[in-house]
Design an enzyme around this catalytic site. Structure first.
Site: not given
Length: 436
Positions: A52, A117, A121, A190, A194-195
């Protein structure tokens, strides 16, 4: 002499906006693009990496062949004109290409320095290239060395041990409190970005279930579906506190959502099992006095930001060590490539000296009469020793650590070929005259 050039062409999050990168993503998977690269003239080996944050093409091409425009067109297709591509593209050759690959493998070029990561990849991209027989001796060696670089960076530095994003910091704190996160239950209050990201990290670390509470139930249901969890209404919060292990709150509410008395009442029912709360909301959703309760751990956005800043400084120091490892391994690989340039000459030189020695021995052999097996072995050993002694200084001359750089290596190879009358010497001389 080496007859190939190493080229790396690419774009990443530093050079190219996402709207361009997403057009270059490999929508059909690696295999069809690797197959297409097989048809590019003068390209001997190739490897393609697409994530990405970056798309990179690494090739071994014939020396002197101008393949850049072909490869640029391959990367960008018809989406970006060639003259515009220069704004986004980096093109590296030889040592710089090797250094860049090792830097990427060591996660020093990632958006989050030290993330793990990228190595997976790289290996996945290499698996496809190997299956397609796209890589050969040089790229195989180079890519395997990049995996070694990544391992050294991981084991010899602490670059991957510190949290450098709010969401990742939350996961690391959760691990300190619970140890193993498997079987733990998460409640999102919520639907802040970020959560949501913190929940993704927690799921990636093995949490069992994710529930979502939101004032808009439809929004809660959509988000819960992403994590294969369930949605609840805000009114149901109190009864879910008993079973939840980790709470992440990021609403836009004007007042507190969970008070000290709410949690105090359920801690007895929980038998004081730890409860970890993360308050990412501004203004705060969770009562600061929750920290007064035993086995209740509350962190707000400022706490997490402090953890991130401290760790970012530490990771910067570790990155300096990692860069030194990358530089070391680049120098080693550069020396390996240089040995490839002199290897054909060394092989030819050994062959020539051996032929001369054996030829002279054949001429004199009839004078020695009948020899025993032991005498035959002794003569052969002497022949080998003489050959080795003659070869010693020319080979040291070719392999000398002072012999660095393509031009110097070429000069020394030509000198040895001229002195010993090797056929490759005449070929190289013609090359030099052509170059001039």
């Amino acid at each position: 002499m080496q007859s190939e050039q190493i080229l790396l062409l690419g774009v990443n999050h530093k050079t190219t906006p996402v709207e361009i990168r997403e057009k270059m993503a490999l929508s059909g998977g690696y295999d069809q693009y690797l197959a297409a690269l097989n048809k590019v003239e003068h390209v001997q080996e190739h490897y393609l990496l697409s994530t990405c944050n970056r798309v990179e093409l690494l090739v071994v091409a014939d020396t002197g062949a101008d393949v850049r425009d072909l490869l640029i067109r391959f990367l960008f297709g018809d989406e970006v004109p060639l003259e515009k591509a220069d704004e986004y593209l980096y093109i590296l050759e030889g040592r710089e290409a090797v250094h860049h690959l090792f830097t990427v493998a060591g996660s020093l070029d990632s958006m989050v320095v030290g993330e793990s990561q990228i190595l997976g990849q790289l290996k996945e991209a290499y698996r496809h290239a190997a299956e397609q027989h796209s890589t050969g001796a040089l790229l195989n060696k180079m890519l395997h060395k990049s995996f070694t670089v990544a391992k050294r960076v991981r084991t010899e530095t602490g670059i991957g041990s510190s949290a450098v994003s709010i969401s990742y910091a939350a996961v690391q704190l959760a691990k300190k409190i619970f140890g193993d996160l498997r079987q733990k239950k998460v409640l999102l209050i919520g639907a802040g970005e970020m959560a949501e990201l913190a929940a993704e990290h927690l799921v990636g670390n093995g949490v069992k279930t994710v529930s979502v509470a939101n004032r808009t139930l439809a929004r809660a249901m959509r988000l819960a579906e992403r994590f294969e969890g369930g949605a609840i209404s805000m009114e149901e919060l109190p009864e879910h506190l008993e079973e939840t292990d980790i709470i992440i709150s990021s609403t836009g509410a004007e007042g507190l959502i969970i008070h000290k008395k709410d949690v105090q009442a359920v801690m007895r029912k929980r038998r004081n099992r730890p409860l970890f709360l993360i308050d990412i909301a501004v203004p705060r959703d969770l009562d600061p006095e929750l920290n007064d309760l035993d086995n209740v751990y509350l962190y707000d956005i400022d706490d997490l930001s402090s953890v991130v800043e401290i760790n970012r400084e530490g990771r910067g120091r570790e990155a300096i060590k990692a860069e030194r490892i990358v530089d070391e391994e680049t120098l080693k690989f550069e020396h390996y490539i240089e040995t490839l340039e002199v290897k054909p000459t060394i092989v030819e030189l050994r062959k020539r000296i051996r032929e001369i020695a054996e030829g002279e021995m054949t001429k004199s052999r009839h004078r020695l009469g009948e020899l025993t097996g032991e005498q035959e072995d002794a003569l052969d050993a002497m022949l080998h020793a003489i050959t080795a002694k003659i070869l010693h200084h020319p080979m040291e001359y070719l392999k000398s650590s002072r012999c660095t750089g393509h031009k110097k290596i070429k000069e020394r190879v030509n000198t040895v070929c001229e002195i010993f009358g090797l056929p490759e010497g005449r070929a190289k001389k013609q090359d030099d005259e052509t170059d001039e």
